[in-house]
Design an enzyme around this catalytic site. Structure first.
Site, PDB file in Angstrom:
ATOM      1  N   ILE A 185      12.531   6.475  60.748  1.00 43.19           N
ATOM      2  CA  ILE A 185      11.488   5.880  60.347  1.00 43.19           C
ATOM      3  C   ILE A 185      10.126   6.657  60.290  1.00 43.19           C
ATOM      4  O   ILE A 185       9.135   6.190  59.823  1.00 43.19           O
ATOM      5  CB  ILE A 185      11.436   4.579  61.064  1.00 43.19           C
ATOM      6  CG1 ILE A 185      11.125   4.927  62.432  1.00 43.19           C
ATOM      7  CG2 ILE A 185      12.536   3.796  61.078  1.00 43.19           C
ATOM      8  CD1 ILE A 185      10.843   3.765  63.300  1.00 43.19           C
ATOM      9  N   ALA A 216       8.655  11.206  60.816  1.00 41.02           N
ATOM     10  CA  ALA A 216       8.999  12.425  60.956  1.00 41.02           C
ATOM     11  C   ALA A 216       7.609  13.270  61.312  1.00 41.02           C
ATOM     12  O   ALA A 216       6.792  12.815  60.349  1.00 41.02           O
ATOM     13  CB  ALA A 216       9.709  13.026  59.908  1.00 41.02           C
ATOM     14  N   ALA A 217       7.590  14.058  62.286  1.00 43.58           N
ATOM     15  CA  ALA A 217       6.396  14.980  62.649  1.00 43.58           C
ATOM     16  C   ALA A 217       6.747  16.289  62.753  1.00 43.58           C
ATOM     17  O   ALA A 217       8.006  16.701  62.785  1.00 43.58           O
ATOM     18  CB  ALA A 217       5.406  14.121  63.769  1.00 43.58           C
ATOM     19  N   SER A 218       5.696  17.057  63.160  1.00 38.83           N
ATOM     20  CA  SER A 218       6.117  18.672  63.135  1.00 38.83           C
ATOM     21  C   SER A 218       7.009  18.911  64.438  1.00 38.83           C
ATOM     22  O   SER A 218       7.782  19.976  64.584  1.00 38.83           O
ATOM     23  CB  SER A 218       5.059  19.544  63.333  1.00 38.83           C
ATOM     24  OG  SER A 218       4.258  18.925  64.387  1.00 38.83           O
ATOM     25  N   LEU A 219       6.869  18.075  65.459  1.00 37.13           N
ATOM     26  CA  LEU A 219       7.573  18.464  66.807  1.00 37.13           C
ATOM     27  C   LEU A 219       9.112  17.546  66.710  1.00 37.13           C
ATOM     28  O   LEU A 219       9.726  17.923  67.621  1.00 37.13           O
ATOM     29  CB  LEU A 219       6.712  17.759  67.860  1.00 37.13           C
ATOM     30  CG  LEU A 219       5.394  18.841  67.948  1.00 37.13           C
ATOM     31  CD1 LEU A 219       4.866  18.215  69.425  1.00 37.13           C
ATOM     32  CD2 LEU A 219       5.591  20.202  68.068  1.00 37.13           C
ATOM     33  N   GLY A 220       8.995  16.272  66.002  1.00 38.65           N
ATOM     34  CA  GLY A 220      10.277  15.488  66.043  1.00 38.65           C
ATOM     35  C   GLY A 220      10.284  14.539  65.079  1.00 38.65           C
ATOM     36  O   GLY A 220       9.399  14.420  64.351  1.00 38.65           O
ATOM     37  N   GLN A 221      11.323  13.641  65.149  1.00 29.67           N
ATOM     38  CA  GLN A 221      11.211  12.537  64.351  1.00 29.67           C
ATOM     39  C   GLN A 221      12.019  11.149  65.171  1.00 29.67           C
ATOM     40  O   GLN A 221      12.600  11.592  65.998  1.00 29.67           O
ATOM     41  CB  GLN A 221      12.195  12.855  62.991  1.00 29.67           C
ATOM     42  CG  GLN A 221      13.777  13.212  63.296  1.00 29.67           C
ATOM     43  CD  GLN A 221      14.348  13.700  62.023  1.00 29.67           C
ATOM     44  OE1 GLN A 221      13.786  14.396  61.063  1.00 29.67           O
ATOM     45  NE2 GLN A 221      15.450  13.489  62.121  1.00 29.67           N
ATOM     46  N   LYS A 246      13.386   9.225  69.496  1.00 26.95           N
ATOM     47  CA  LYS A 246      12.825  10.451  69.377  1.00 26.95           C
ATOM     48  C   LYS A 246      13.510  11.565  69.701  1.00 26.95           C
ATOM     49  O   LYS A 246      13.723  11.784  70.784  1.00 26.95           O
ATOM     50  CB  LYS A 246      11.406  10.297  70.220  1.00 26.95           C
ATOM     51  CG  LYS A 246      10.254  11.168  69.627  1.00 26.95           C
ATOM     52  CD  LYS A 246       8.864  11.086  70.346  1.00 26.95           C
ATOM     53  CE  LYS A 246       7.973  12.154  70.051  1.00 26.95           C
ATOM     54  NZ  LYS A 246       6.558  11.851  70.594  1.00 26.95           N
ATOM     55  N   ASP A 250      -5.226  11.647  72.734  1.00 31.64           N
ATOM     56  CA  ASP A 250      -5.172  11.349  71.056  1.00 31.64           C
ATOM     57  C   ASP A 250      -5.014  10.006  70.330  1.00 31.64           C
ATOM     58  O   ASP A 250      -4.100   9.682  70.056  1.00 31.64           O
ATOM     59  CB  ASP A 250      -3.999  12.304  70.763  1.00 31.64           C
ATOM     60  CG  ASP A 250      -3.720  12.634  69.269  1.00 31.64           C
ATOM     61  OD1 ASP A 250      -5.015  12.646  68.597  1.00 31.64           O
ATOM     62  OD2 ASP A 250      -2.813  12.882  68.782  1.00 31.64           O
TER      63      ASP A 250
END
Length: 595
Positions: A172, A174-179, A194, A329
């Site tokens: 659902i 996705a990012a650079s470090l994981g999904q 995650k 963040d």
């Protein structure tokens, strides 16, 4: 997981609309009006299981060298077509910033995260670069379900079907470090899982080793290394990045954050399922909400936007001033609103901590600012390690005095966090300031929350909400002391007494050092320095003129004797030296006009 429950990953579209599905015993596929086709996310070289570290080194250094070349040409008037103007320089700098952002995306997770960290460092980079890096989103194409499945089964030693009743193979987010995948436990609880990107730590190891070499180069550079602790910045980024890829650490942070807001019904944090978590897999409660920046959806849910703006500011001030443990963040993707109006926080990989002794130093800094005493402010900044002590602190002290005289004229509640931070960073740029990560994270979080608050409520003022907390810390807040002001007066009186008693001994020590010749007095004459520089430039010009004459004469003799190619080479050298001579003459003329 920053966009976890609000923005699904993009998929290729068809006229009828895309539909991702899991083939029986096969890979993901997209079904549309043209039939079923395999789903193949964009393949980056860094996302491959096996790749060459040497090739990676070439890619990274190629970016660095191109960046240095563009930086060098930025201030060269002759590189501008049609003549140099300030508008052209600004346009070129913005183009460079955009190119940097796109290249960091191509370089992958390590440099995406470094870019996001640098977006908080307006004290190090020009505003155009910082603004562009702030747009850097770490959402990249998802990796395959088979890879996610392999990581889960490797970490837990059990099949996915044994661990979960259902597991959606389509992520659902996705990012650079994981999904993130939605799933359900056998007990019926809705969860999200995650999963870390495959080979991420190996990639970090290679990239950060190269980044350290780059940091060392900048540290030793005669211009960019002056007043900058690039190796210290590297160590800071190294620590932050490795903390963020440790999902056990992120889970602990989430638990601590939830405990800190225990009893506050208007703040919610997804619960961690430790039985199904590991350093590469984090299982959390499924806690959906409306993204804090989806203002129309918030209004449609019947929620009061003004109240939400104040709650967001209050939640962060409590983190900072009461808990000493804050979300580093807090962008809109990490903050949502539940249907009943509670704030939901996501993604606890990057957190900040403020020790009690630092709070005391910050209080001293606050008193120095209130008194508009630049000397006290400089000392506090040095103690907080936000300012490097130099031989001549005069320029820095004058800069801080300028800030105090110009910014403190406005009432506290009418000031803007973004304006204050921009002015502060503008003064700090190219000065020996070295703001720690904690300081920059706090300033970025304040500015972000102020922007979110104004989006929710155009009349929102962060300083107005912060004023009661500032008064609290001056009186009886944070267990510092109920008589802070009087204790501060007493402490300063004691310091004066101690200084007075120690003064005779210090005078005697100074006299002894004078007699031994241990004290040296440095005297600098600006006019003398200018004259010496001019003499050096004239001498260099004379040498260049002699070399141009010699090479020109040699080229002429070779040309007459038929050695055309050799004559052309030597003539080119003579031309290069002649251009250098012209530039030197222009520099001397500019220097003479300024004298």
């Amino acid at each position: 997981m920053s966009e976890l429950l609000n923005d699904p990953i993009p998929t290729p579209e068809t006229p009828e609309g895309p539909r991702l599905m899991k083939r029986s015993g096969g890979p993901l596929a997209i079904q549309g009006n043209r039939g079923t086709v395999p789903y193949r996310p964009k393949a980056y070289r860094w996302s491959r299981a096996n790749y060459s570290p040497n090739r990676r080194r070439i890619e990274i250094w190629n970016f660095v060298l191109q960046f240095l070349a563009s930086l060098w040409s930025l201030n060269k008037p002759w590189t501008y077509k049609g003549g140099f103007t300030e508008a052209k320089q600004i346009a070129r700098r913005r183009k460079q910033a955009n190119w940097i952002r796109e290249t960091l995306l191509e370089l992958g997770p390590t440099f995406i995260k470094l870019g996001q960290l640098f977006s908080t460092r307006s004290d190090l980079f020009p505003s155009e670069y910082v603004e562009e890096l702030a747009k850097l989103q770490d959402r990249v194409p998802a990796f395959s379900y088979e890879q996610a499945q392999a990581i889960i089964e490797e970490d837990f030693g059990r099949k996915v079907e044994e661990l979960f009743r259902s597991f959606d193979p389509v992520p659902i987010a996705a990012a650079s470090l994981g999904q993130v995948h939605k799933a359900q436990l056998h007990s019926g609880e809705e969860i999200v899982v995650k999963v870390q990107r495959p080979g991420l730590k190996r990639l970090f190891g290679i990239d950060l080793a190269i980044a350290k070499t780059i940091a060392r180069y900048f540290q030793n550079h005669p211009r960019w290394g002056r007043g900058r602790d690039w190796l210290g910045i590297y160590d800071e980024c190294y620590k932050i990045l490795y903390e963020e890829v440790d999902y056990i650490n992120e889970g602990r942070n989430a638990d601590t954050f939830r405990r800190n807001f225990r009893g506050k019904e208007w703040v919610r944090v997804p619960r961690v399922y430790w039985r199904y978590s590991s350093p590469r897999v984090l299982t959390l409660e499924y806690l959906p909400g409306i993204k804090i920046s989806h203002y129309e959806a918030i209004e449609a849910a019947g929620l009061d936007r003004k109240i939400l703006a104040k709650l967001g500011a209050e939640a962060y001030l409590r983190q900072l001033l009461n808990h000493g443990f804050f979300h580093a963040d807090p962008h809109p993707g990490n903050l949502a609103v539940s249907p009943d109006g509670a704030l939901i926080f996501y993604d606890f990989g990057m957190m900040g901590r403020i020790r009690t002794d630092v709070r005391v130093k910050l209080l001293d800094l606050f008193f120095g600012i209130a008194k508009k005493n630049a000397e006290d402010v400089v000392e506090c900044l040095v103690e907080l390690e936000a300012l490097a002590r130099t031989d001549d602190m005069g320029p820095v002290r004058r800069s801080i005095q300028y800030i105090l005289d110009n910014l403190m004229d406005q009432p506290f509640e009418e000031q803007s966090v973004a304006a204050i931070s921009d002015d502060l960073y503008a003064i700090a740029y190219d000065q020996p300031f070295r703001f720690p990560a904690t300081f920059t994270f706090v300033m970025r979080a304040f500015s972000t929350l102020e922007g979110v608050g104004k989006g929710l409520d155009p009349e929102f003022n962060f300083m107005e909400v912060a004023k009661p907390f500032a008064m609290q810390i001056m009186t009886n807040g944070n267990s510092l002391d109920r008589n802070t002001f009087f204790n501060e007066i007493g402490r300063q009186a004691a310091q004066v007494g101690t200084t007075a008693l120690g003064l005779p001994g210090r005078i005697e020590d100074t006299i002894e050092k004078l007699e031994r010749g241990d004290i040296r007095i440095r005297v600098r004459s600006i006019e003398t320095d200018r004259v010496l520089r001019r003499i050096g430039n004239v001498q260099m010009g004379t040498n260049l003129a002699l070399l141009v004459s010699a090479f020109t004469l040699s080229a002429t003799i070779l040309f007459v004797n038929g050695k055309i190619w050799l004559a052309l080479i030597i003539g080119a050298v003579a031309l290069f030296l002649a251009l250098s001579l012209i530039r030197l003459i222009m520099r001397i003329e500019r220097s003479d006009k300024m004298m």
